[in-house]
Design a protein around this motif. Structure first.
Motif, PDB file in Angstrom:
ATOM      1  N   VAL A 142       4.224  -4.519  10.548  1.00 24.85           N
ATOM      2  CA  VAL A 142       3.426  -4.531   9.337  1.00 24.85           C
ATOM      3  C   VAL A 142       3.933  -5.639   8.431  1.00 24.85           C
ATOM      4  O   VAL A 142       5.103  -5.682   8.089  1.00 24.85           O
ATOM      5  N   GLN A 143       3.042  -6.514   8.050  1.00 18.08           N
ATOM      6  CA  GLN A 143       3.404  -7.606   7.141  1.00 18.08           C
ATOM      7  C   GLN A 143       2.828  -7.319   5.756  1.00 18.08           C
ATOM      8  O   GLN A 143       1.690  -6.880   5.625  1.00 18.08           O
ATOM      9  N   LEU A 144       3.651  -7.577   4.748  1.00 14.07           N
ATOM     10  CA  LEU A 144       3.247  -7.359   3.368  1.00 14.07           C
ATOM     11  C   LEU A 144       3.327  -8.683   2.617  1.00 14.07           C
ATOM     12  O   LEU A 144       4.316  -9.405   2.741  1.00 14.07           O
ATOM     13  N   GLN A 145       2.314  -8.987   1.824  1.00 12.13           N
ATOM     14  CA  GLN A 145       2.256 -10.236   1.081  1.00 12.13           C
ATOM     15  C   GLN A 145       1.987  -9.924  -0.387  1.00 12.13           C
ATOM     16  O   GLN A 145       0.870  -9.567  -0.760  1.00 12.13           O
ATOM     17  N   ALA A 146       3.031 -10.066  -1.195  1.00  8.31           N
ATOM     18  CA  ALA A 146       2.900  -9.802  -2.626  1.00  8.31           C
ATOM     19  C   ALA A 146       2.486 -11.056  -3.370  1.00  8.31           C
ATOM     20  O   ALA A 146       2.875 -12.164  -3.005  1.00  8.31           O
ATOM     21  N   SER A 147       1.698 -10.866  -4.420  1.00  8.86           N
ATOM     22  CA  SER A 147       1.261 -11.988  -5.243  1.00  8.86           C
ATOM     23  C   SER A 147       0.975 -11.497  -6.656  1.00  8.86           C
ATOM     24  O   SER A 147       0.935 -10.291  -6.909  1.00  8.86           O
ATOM     25  N   GLY A 148       0.764 -12.453  -7.559  1.00 11.13           N
ATOM     26  CA  GLY A 148       0.370 -12.093  -8.918  1.00 11.13           C
ATOM     27  C   GLY A 148       1.447 -12.223  -9.954  1.00 11.13           C
ATOM     28  O   GLY A 148       1.202 -12.024 -11.144  1.00 11.13           O
ATOM     29  N   GLY A 149       2.654 -12.537  -9.542  1.00  6.00           N
ATOM     30  CA  GLY A 149       3.712 -12.716 -10.513  1.00  6.00           C
ATOM     31  C   GLY A 149       3.505 -13.966 -11.343  1.00  6.00           C
ATOM     32  O   GLY A 149       2.619 -14.772 -11.084  1.00  6.00           O
ATOM     33  N   GLY A 150       4.337 -14.108 -12.360  1.00  2.51           N
ATOM     34  CA  GLY A 150       4.238 -15.272 -13.220  1.00  2.51           C
ATOM     35  C   GLY A 150       4.970 -15.050 -14.512  1.00  2.51           C
ATOM     36  O   GLY A 150       5.854 -14.194 -14.602  1.00  2.51           O
ATOM     37  N   LEU A 151       4.589 -15.827 -15.496  1.00  2.40           N
ATOM     38  CA  LEU A 151       5.223 -15.762 -16.810  1.00  2.40           C
ATOM     39  C   LEU A 151       4.299 -15.048 -17.781  1.00  2.40           C
ATOM     40  O   LEU A 151       3.096 -15.344 -17.833  1.00  2.40           O
ATOM     41  N   TYR A 167       9.666  -8.733  -7.942  1.00  5.66           N
ATOM     42  CA  TYR A 167       9.009  -7.489  -7.576  1.00  5.66           C
ATOM     43  C   TYR A 167       8.643  -7.508  -6.093  1.00  5.66           C
ATOM     44  O   TYR A 167       8.060  -8.483  -5.598  1.00  5.66           O
ATOM     45  N   PHE A 168       8.987  -6.419  -5.418  1.00 13.25           N
ATOM     46  CA  PHE A 168       8.753  -6.284  -3.984  1.00 13.25           C
ATOM     47  C   PHE A 168       7.831  -5.104  -3.721  1.00 13.25           C
ATOM     48  O   PHE A 168       8.014  -4.037  -4.321  1.00 13.25           O
ATOM     49  N   CYS A 169       6.892  -5.268  -2.803  1.00  7.77           N
ATOM     50  CA  CYS A 169       6.151  -4.117  -2.330  1.00  7.77           C
ATOM     51  C   CYS A 169       6.786  -3.650  -1.022  1.00  7.77           C
ATOM     52  O   CYS A 169       7.409  -4.437  -0.307  1.00  7.77           O
ATOM     53  N   ALA A 170       6.641  -2.371  -0.755  1.00  6.84           N
ATOM     54  CA  ALA A 170       7.272  -1.774   0.406  1.00  6.84           C
ATOM     55  C   ALA A 170       6.405  -0.647   0.948  1.00  6.84           C
ATOM     56  O   ALA A 170       5.642  -0.032   0.201  1.00  6.84           O
ATOM     57  N   ALA A 171       6.559  -0.387   2.245  1.00  5.89           N
ATOM     58  CA  ALA A 171       5.763   0.646   2.905  1.00  5.89           C
ATOM     59  C   ALA A 171       6.675   1.583   3.685  1.00  5.89           C
ATOM     60  O   ALA A 171       7.657   1.154   4.286  1.00  5.89           O
ATOM     61  N   ARG A 172       6.298   2.863   3.638  1.00  2.00           N
ATOM     62  CA  ARG A 172       7.019   3.822   4.453  1.00  2.00           C
ATOM     63  C   ARG A 172       6.005   4.749   5.115  1.00  2.00           C
ATOM     64  O   ARG A 172       4.990   5.110   4.518  1.00  2.00           O
ATOM     65  N   ALA A 173       6.291   5.106   6.331  1.00  2.77           N
ATOM     66  CA  ALA A 173       5.383   5.994   7.061  1.00  2.77           C
ATOM     67  C   ALA A 173       5.531   7.420   6.569  1.00  2.77           C
ATOM     68  O   ALA A 173       6.592   7.817   6.076  1.00  2.77           O
ATOM     69  N   GLY A 210       2.818   5.410   2.788  1.00  2.00           N
ATOM     70  CA  GLY A 210       3.033   5.452   1.356  1.00  2.00           C
ATOM     71  C   GLY A 210       3.488   4.065   0.922  1.00  2.00           C
ATOM     72  O   GLY A 210       4.211   3.385   1.645  1.00  2.00           O
ATOM     73  N   MET A 211       3.063   3.653  -0.249  1.00  2.00           N
ATOM     74  CA  MET A 211       3.351   2.302  -0.719  1.00  2.00           C
ATOM     75  C   MET A 211       4.098   2.354  -2.044  1.00  2.00           C
ATOM     76  O   MET A 211       3.828   3.217  -2.890  1.00  2.00           O
ATOM     77  N   ALA A 212       4.990   1.407  -2.210  1.00  2.00           N
ATOM     78  CA  ALA A 212       5.800   1.398  -3.423  1.00  2.00           C
ATOM     79  C   ALA A 212       6.049  -0.019  -3.906  1.00  2.00           C
ATOM     80  O   ALA A 212       5.890  -0.990  -3.155  1.00  2.00           O
ATOM     81  N   LEU A 223      10.511   1.043   5.393  1.00  2.00           N
ATOM     82  CA  LEU A 223      10.762   0.245   6.588  1.00  2.00           C
ATOM     83  C   LEU A 223      10.264  -1.185   6.454  1.00  2.00           C
ATOM     84  O   LEU A 223      10.852  -2.115   7.000  1.00  2.00           O
ATOM     85  N   PHE A 224       9.162  -1.379   5.730  1.00  2.00           N
ATOM     86  CA  PHE A 224       8.529  -2.695   5.657  1.00  2.00           C
ATOM     87  C   PHE A 224       8.553  -3.203   4.226  1.00  2.00           C
ATOM     88  O   PHE A 224       8.284  -2.455   3.279  1.00  2.00           O
TER      89      PHE A 224
END
Length: 123
Positions: free
Chosen positions: A1-10, A93-99, A32-34, A111-112
């Motif tokens: 599973v690949q996760l791609q976070a975006s939207g950060g900035g100042l 900021y990191f997104c993460a996934a757990r089964a 579940g996502m966090a 896990l991801f």
């Protein structure tokens, strides 16, 4: 599973940002996502979690009432709306996934991980 976070900035204190995390998961709704964050020199900390169907959410006390997490299972994407930003929200900021259906505030339960997106809040 690949996760791609975006939207950060100042952003300025009191302002808003919205983060997105797109996933490659075929069965996105099985996870579940966090969101976690890591400030310079500090450990990675839990921010928010949303269960598989989006009906239940959990927040760290430091962001409760200011941040909102939700997910769109049709788009395989989870979001974090950040309002009333404070300088202490500055972090990667990191997104993460757990089964599974459970939720956790600990990093090892996920896990991801995505690659992280930088958020800087100026005073």
């Amino acid at each position: 599973v690949q996760l791609q976070a975006s939207g950060g900035g100042l952003a300025q204190a009191g302002g808003s940002l919205r983060l997105s995390c797109a996933t490659s998961a075929r069965t996105f709704s099985a996870y579940g996502m966090a969101w976690f964050r890591q400030a310079p020199g500090k450990e990675r900390e839990f921010v928010a979690h949303v269960i598989w169907d989006g009906t239940v959410t959990y927040y760290a006390d430091s962001v409760k009432g200011r941040f909102t997490i939700w997910r769109d299972n049709a788009r395989n994407t989870v979001y974090l709306q950040m309002n009333s930003l404070k300088p202490e929200d500055t972090a990667v900021y990191f997104c993460a996934a757990r089964a599974g259906s459970g939720y956790s505030t600990t990093t090892y339960a996920y896990l991801f991980w995505g690659q992280g997106t930088h958020v800087t809040v100026s005073s």
